[in-house]
Motif scaffolding. Structure first.
Motif, short mmCIF file in Angstrom:
data_model
loop_
_atom_site.label_atom_id
_atom_site.label_comp_id
_atom_site.label_asym_id
_atom_site.label_seq_id
_atom_site.Cartn_x
_atom_site.Cartn_y
_atom_site.Cartn_z
N ALA A 468 -4.51 -23.07 23.77
CA ALA A 468 -4.99 -24.45 23.75
C ALA A 468 -5.14 -25.01 25.16
CB ALA A 468 -4.03 -25.31 22.94
N ARG A 469 -6.20 -25.77 25.37
CA ARG A 469 -6.39 -26.44 26.66
C ARG A 469 -6.10 -27.94 26.55
NH1 ARG A 469 -12.19 -24.28 28.68
NH2 ARG A 469 -11.71 -22.05 28.82
N THR A 470 -6.21 -28.48 25.35
CA THR A 470 -5.98 -29.92 25.16
C THR A 470 -4.99 -30.09 24.01
OG1 THR A 470 -7.76 -30.05 23.55
CG2 THR A 470 -8.37 -30.49 25.83
N PRO A 471 -4.37 -31.26 23.91
CA PRO A 471 -3.41 -31.49 22.82
C PRO A 471 -4.03 -31.30 21.44
CG PRO A 471 -3.29 -33.28 24.44
CD PRO A 471 -4.43 -32.42 24.85
N GLU A 472 -5.32 -31.66 21.28
CA GLU A 472 -5.96 -31.51 19.96
C GLU A 472 -6.08 -30.04 19.58
OE1 GLU A 472 -8.75 -33.55 22.28
OE2 GLU A 472 -6.66 -34.20 22.43
N GLU A 473 -6.17 -29.19 20.57
CA GLU A 473 -6.34 -27.76 20.29
C GLU A 473 -5.02 -27.08 19.95
OE1 GLU A 473 -10.25 -26.98 23.13
OE2 GLU A 473 -8.36 -25.98 23.61
N GLU A 474 -3.93 -27.76 20.20
CA GLU A 474 -2.59 -27.19 20.00
C GLU A 474 -2.42 -26.71 18.56
OE1 GLU A 474 -0.15 -25.82 22.31
OE2 GLU A 474 -0.92 -27.66 23.25
N GLY A 475 -1.96 -25.48 18.39
CA GLY A 475 -1.69 -24.94 17.06
C GLY A 475 -2.94 -24.55 16.28
N LYS A 476 -4.08 -24.63 16.92
CA LYS A 476 -5.33 -24.30 16.23
C LYS A 476 -5.91 -22.98 16.77
CE LYS A 476 -6.25 -28.44 14.17
NZ LYS A 476 -6.66 -28.66 12.80
N LEU A 477 -6.92 -22.48 16.07
CA LEU A 477 -7.72 -21.39 16.62
C LEU A 477 -8.94 -22.05 17.24
CD1 LEU A 477 -7.62 -18.93 13.59
CD2 LEU A 477 -6.45 -18.62 15.78
N ILE A 478 -9.23 -21.69 18.48
CA ILE A 478 -10.35 -22.34 19.13
C ILE A 478 -11.52 -21.37 19.21
CG2 ILE A 478 -11.15 -23.58 21.18
CD1 ILE A 478 -7.47 -23.18 20.84
N ILE A 479 -12.67 -21.82 18.74
CA ILE A 479 -13.87 -20.99 18.79
C ILE A 479 -14.69 -21.42 19.99
CG2 ILE A 479 -16.01 -20.36 17.60
CD1 ILE A 479 -14.50 -20.70 14.96
N GLN A 480 -14.87 -20.50 20.92
CA GLN A 480 -15.66 -20.77 22.12
C GLN A 480 -17.07 -20.26 21.86
OE1 GLN A 480 -14.45 -21.72 25.59
NE2 GLN A 480 -16.68 -21.92 25.85
N VAL A 481 -18.04 -21.16 21.99
CA VAL A 481 -19.40 -20.78 21.65
C VAL A 481 -20.39 -21.56 22.49
CG1 VAL A 481 -19.54 -22.47 19.78
CG2 VAL A 481 -21.04 -20.48 19.72
N GLU A 482 -21.53 -20.93 22.79
CA GLU A 482 -22.60 -21.68 23.43
C GLU A 482 -23.51 -22.20 22.34
OE1 GLU A 482 -25.31 -19.52 25.90
OE2 GLU A 482 -26.47 -21.33 26.33
N ASP A 483 -23.57 -23.51 22.19
CA ASP A 483 -24.47 -24.10 21.20
C ASP A 483 -25.85 -24.11 21.84
OD1 ASP A 483 -25.98 -25.76 19.57
OD2 ASP A 483 -24.23 -26.95 18.99
N THR A 484 -26.69 -23.16 21.42
CA THR A 484 -27.97 -22.98 22.13
C THR A 484 -28.98 -24.08 21.79
OG1 THR A 484 -28.75 -21.52 20.38
CG2 THR A 484 -27.74 -20.47 22.29
N LEU A 485 -28.69 -24.87 20.74
CA LEU A 485 -29.64 -25.94 20.41
C LEU A 485 -29.44 -27.16 21.30
CD1 LEU A 485 -29.84 -25.74 16.52
CD2 LEU A 485 -31.37 -24.77 18.22
N ILE A 486 -28.21 -27.38 21.78
CA ILE A 486 -28.00 -28.49 22.71
C ILE A 486 -27.77 -27.97 24.13
CG2 ILE A 486 -27.19 -30.15 20.98
CD1 ILE A 486 -24.31 -29.52 21.90
N GLY A 487 -27.72 -26.63 24.25
CA GLY A 487 -27.57 -26.03 25.58
C GLY A 487 -26.23 -26.32 26.22
N LYS A 488 -25.17 -26.29 25.42
CA LYS A 488 -23.85 -26.60 25.97
C LYS A 488 -22.79 -25.63 25.45
CE LYS A 488 -23.45 -31.45 27.16
NZ LYS A 488 -23.56 -32.75 26.54
N GLN A 489 -21.79 -25.37 26.28
CA GLN A 489 -20.62 -24.62 25.83
C GLN A 489 -19.77 -25.55 24.98
OE1 GLN A 489 -19.42 -21.51 26.10
NE2 GLN A 489 -21.23 -20.73 27.17
N ARG A 490 -19.27 -25.05 23.85
CA ARG A 490 -18.41 -25.89 23.01
C ARG A 490 -17.14 -25.13 22.69
NH1 ARG A 490 -21.89 -28.22 18.05
NH2 ARG A 490 -19.99 -29.43 17.68
N ARG A 491 -16.07 -25.88 22.50
CA ARG A 491 -14.81 -25.32 22.01
C ARG A 491 -14.49 -26.06 20.72
NH1 ARG A 491 -11.39 -22.48 25.36
NH2 ARG A 491 -9.49 -23.45 24.57
N ILE A 492 -14.47 -25.34 19.62
CA ILE A 492 -14.27 -26.00 18.33
C ILE A 492 -12.95 -25.53 17.73
CG2 ILE A 492 -15.20 -26.30 16.00
CD1 ILE A 492 -18.00 -25.91 17.34
N PRO A 493 -11.96 -26.43 17.60
CA PRO A 493 -10.67 -26.03 17.01
C PRO A 493 -10.76 -25.97 15.49
CG PRO A 493 -10.56 -28.25 17.99
CD PRO A 493 -11.99 -27.84 18.02
N VAL A 494 -10.29 -24.89 14.92
CA VAL A 494 -10.30 -24.72 13.46
C VAL A 494 -8.95 -24.16 13.01
CG1 VAL A 494 -12.80 -24.33 13.30
CG2 VAL A 494 -11.27 -22.39 13.62
#
Lengths: 668, 154
Positions: A468-494
């Motif tokens: 985790a890099r942020t408190p919201e990510e704590e205890g989660k699985l974080i999916i690192q992905v490049e969202d090619t439709l908005i052209g941005k790197q995203r980290r999505i906690p699930v």
């Protein structure tokens, strides 16, 4: 007698004429090969059309042709067409020779001049060869009416039922204790959300009880001899340690068995089973199997709880593997696929991070008969996930693993997203490269998912991590992905990740293919006779393929192929006999010195040695026509039809005729 | 002819099941390769009589390519191994005949390997081009037309 040869060069639209000067080739053959017997040489737009064929037939009558050479596509495509045209025209079909000026010239060369010269050379080779062609009759072989179907998944079951319903006997061989295949493991089927087991089990029961089907589960094919119409197949029936004639399938044995083992096959490692087990409640046949590798009696010599409690005394620890031999006329291979091993992509965390599942594991998790009774929960067994990430194309469309598209993962992932929504109300993210929904009702299902509020992120997932890099990510699985439709790197906690692992050929597909005499493509799927027009036949007569062995496909396509293969087999059975190419070797007794060099060369043991006459003889029923003995005979006593020494030596001369002209011209 | 690059003529032998299909695969996929090779279809590489190879050289071929199924994949169980044995033997005989054994090539190709077969054909064409023309047919004609030979053959 001098032969009268007709030469026909096809334009194939622009397929040949685009690169080869077809008129020049035909004119050249008419003039320069006249001394070899060419009396007529023509070019035509489409030789395979009925008008093209009539052209040949007309010339046979008008010019009294005794030989025909057609320069067109590969003989694997149209040899039968032109042989038939000759036959209709009154010429023995084997006096027709095909020259491939499309696959071997126009499609592979760019220089028009060189391509035209090569086409001339190939035609000259064909003309020189055809002079030595013999009038032959196809060999007629009776077809045994029984069929072997290997693999009891949906494709194999469908094929077996179609043939059995038509009144012919089928041996259905399955490696696992029950038929059903992968489809039996699934919860729902896309896009209709039919219960997979509900639609499959009636077919399984039908196959299990059909009077025309001999079901051989817990069995494997070990050897295949013979050829179309008359295969002799050895099947190893592994010891079940159960007397099936006494077993009622009551279930007391697996209830009482004290040994629990993780079920790696049917439950995909998600649940335990006993050492004596049926893989699932609706298994066909109903008889259990004792897993000798994990059974306490086989390991330690004590226990026998099952034997003690069995009300019908059906347990037999003394049972041995048994090999049975069956005779069949045709074979259908429907051995299915393996799932891509998600551990090969370590950055996705499968096997390391608890809440990362494969698609097959998730199927079991959703399944009412599965380890959680159908509730979608995290690894702890009780918490429902609040967010779920579904990763498409795991091991598919990836140059590092499998380059091909596994065809079913998009739809399967959409189905998962729907099930998560329906059962947990969790938020779902689907990570896709391209959305592929080419099937009846598939695109509509995708639209439905969009309306249900599933998030679709277009991009290939780089990593699944628990760092985790942020408190919201704590205890989660974080999916690192490049969202090619908005052209941005995203980290999505699930909370949970489902990897849609692709389909790949069975680990032993190559060896199995070898046993049945069929080949694999570079991806490892079995090669069909023609990718467009003959998808269920193979290059080996009498061996057919159906379902995922031929390539990734969904259930409807597998069922269609199973039925298609069955129709092909039924057609063969109904004909009662099959015409085979008369490519066979024979020995001229007068020339044979009895040296026996050929005897050991034949892999089919078709060559007999007569001690009394001191000569060898070839059994035409066993000879497959490879010609190795023809090449080996030091006395030249063996000749092979369709590929005789005269034919090939003349073809070499013909092919080099043009070359010689050039060289002699240069020398002069 | 001297002002032009030498274009070798190559005779190729294919088996019906794997390498001829590879050539078909190359064709269907429009994979381009050098037009110097002229293929002959046999049922199996095991059908390859060494006479065919020598006949090709004697007839004016500058190189001969023998192709078949990969070892273990033979449609006739193991006959490609027999082709391999003959290939090794032929190489030795070629040396004795004064022909560079590099003019004879063996190449396995499965039905799926159209691209690979095309690449190997291109490679072989360049190798034979580097070796130059063989002219074995012309030399042979000269050899048999000497008075001594005529006496023997008469």
């Amino acid at each position: 007698m001098t032969e009268k040869i007709g030469v026909y060069v096809c334009h194939c639209g622009t397929n040949i004429a685009g690169t080869v000067d077809v008129e020049a080739v035909s004119k050249w053959a008419g003039e320069k090969l006249a001394h070899q017997g060419v009396v007529v040489s023509r070019d035509y737009k489409f030789m395979c059309s009925s008008l093209g064929q009539e052209l040949i037939q007309k010339d046979i009558k008008e010019f009294g042709l005794t030989r025909v050479v057609v320069g067109a596509c590969s003989p694997h495509l149209h040899e039968a067409t032109f042989r038939n045209a000759c036959k209709e025209g009154g010429l023995n079909p084997y006096l027709c020779e095909m020259v491939s000026v499309r696959e071997q010239v126009s499609w592979v060369h760019t220089d028009k001049e060189a391509a035209t010269e090569k086409a001339k050379a190939l035609i000259a080779g064909g003309v020189a060869r055809v002079v030595h062609n013999e009038a032959l009759e196809p060999l007629r072989v009776p077809i045994h009416a029984d069929t072997l179907v290997v693999g009891g998944g949906i494709a194999g079951i469908q094929a077996a039922l179609e043939i059995a319903d038509a009144g012919f006997h089928v041996y259905l061989v399955e490696r696992e204790p029950s038929i059903g295949g992968h489809m039996a493991q699934f919860d729902k089927t896309f896009p209709t959300l039919d219960c997979s087991a509900c639609i499959l089990t009636p077919k399984m029961v039908q196959a299990g009880s059909h009077p025309n089907i001999t079901l051989l589960t817990w069995s494997e094919v070990t050897k295949v001899d013979g050829y179309v119409g008359n295969f002799v197949v050895s099947i190893n029936k592994k010891a079940r340690y159960i007397k099936t004639e006494d077993c009622t399938g009551c279930g007391i044995c697996w209830e009482k068995c004290p040994w629990k083992v993780t079920d790696e096959v049917f439950e995909a490692g998600m649940a335990k089973r006993k050492a004596v087990y049926v893989p699932f409640p609706q298994a066909v046949p109903k008889y259990p199997v004792i897993d000798a590798v994990n059974c306490a009696y086989f390991l330690k010599g004590t226990c026998k709880a099952c034997e003690k409690f069995c009300p019908t005394n059906a347990i037999d620890f003394e049972q041995k593997d048994e090999t049975i031999t069956v005779q069949v006329g045709n074979i259908i291979l429907a051995t299915g696929y393996d799932l891509f091993d998600a551990k090969r992509i370590p950055q996705y965390g499968y096997g390391r991070l608890e809440n990362v599942y494969t698609n097959l594991e998730f199927e079991r998790l959703c399944n009412a008969a599965g380890p959680t009774g159908g509730s979608i929960v995290l690894h702890d067994g009780k918490t429902a996930p609040k967010t779920v990430g579904i990763v498409h194309c795991v091991g598919s469309r990836d140059q590092n693993y499998n380059a091909y598209c596994s065809a079913i993962c998009c739809m399967q992932s959409l189905k998962f997203a729907h099930l998560v929504h329906e059962r947990t109300g969790a938020e779902v993210y689907n990570f896709y490269i391209d959305m592929r929904t080419p099937g009846k009702g598939y695109e509509e299902f995708y639209q439905r998912l969009l309306e249900e509020g599933t998030h679709f992120v277009r991009g290939k997932v780089a990593e699944v991590t628990d760092f985790a890099r942020t408190p919201e990510e704590e205890g989660k699985l974080i999916i690192q992905v490049e969202d090619t439709l908005i052209g941005k790197q995203r980290r999505i906690p699930v909370d949970m990740v489902v990897l849609s692992a692709g389909l790949q050929p069975r680990h032993d597909a190559k060896e199995v293919g070898k046993m049945f005499g069929i080949a694999c493509s570079s991806d490892g799927w079995y090669i069909e006779r023609h990718p467009k027009l003959d998808p269920v036949a193979t290059m080996t007569e009498g061996v057919f393929i159906a379902g995922c062995v031929q390539g990734p496909k969904d259930i409807p396509a597998s069922v269609a192929q199973g039925a298609g293969a069955a129709a092909r087999v039924l057609g063969k059975i109904q004909q009662k006999e099959i015409a085979l190419e008369p490519v066979r070797a024979s020995i001229n007794e007068a020339q044979c010195s009895g040296c026996r060099i050929c005897n050991g060369l034949c892999p089919f043991s078709a060559i007999l040695f007569h001690e009394d006459k001191m000569v060898s003889e070839i059994n035409p029923a066993l000879c497959q026509g490879c010609g190795t003995c023809v090449a080996a005979c030091p006395a030249g006593a063996i000749s092979g039809t369709c590929f005789s020494n005269e034919q090939i030596l003349s073809q070499i001369e013909g092919l080099l005729l043009l070359n010689l002209d050039v060289k002699e011209a240069a020398a002069a | 002819m001297n002002d032009k690059t030498f274009e070798p003529t190559i005779i190729g032998f294919t088996c019906n099941w794997c390498s001829y299909r590879a050539a078909d695969t190359a064709g269907t996929a429009r994979v381009k390769y050098a037009p110097n090779v002229r293929l002959i279809r046999l049922m199996c590489s095991g059908r390859l009589d060494p006479t065919f190879v020598f006949k090709a050289f004697a007839g004016g071929a500058d190189g001969v390519m023998v192709t078949g199924c990969h070892p273990g994949d033979c449609h006739y169980v193991e006959q490609n191994y027999k082709a391999l044995r003959r290939f090794i033997l032929m190489k030795r005989v070629l040396v004795q005949m004064g022909i560079d054994p590099a003019r004879l090539k063996l190449q396995w190709a499965s039905a799926a390997e159209g691209v690979q077969l095309a690449a190997e054909i291109n490679k072989f064409v360049e190798e034979v081009r580097a070796l130059g023309p063989l002219h074995w047919n012309l030399d042979y004609q000269e050899a048999v037309s000497t008075p001594a030979m005529e006496e023997v053959t008469a």
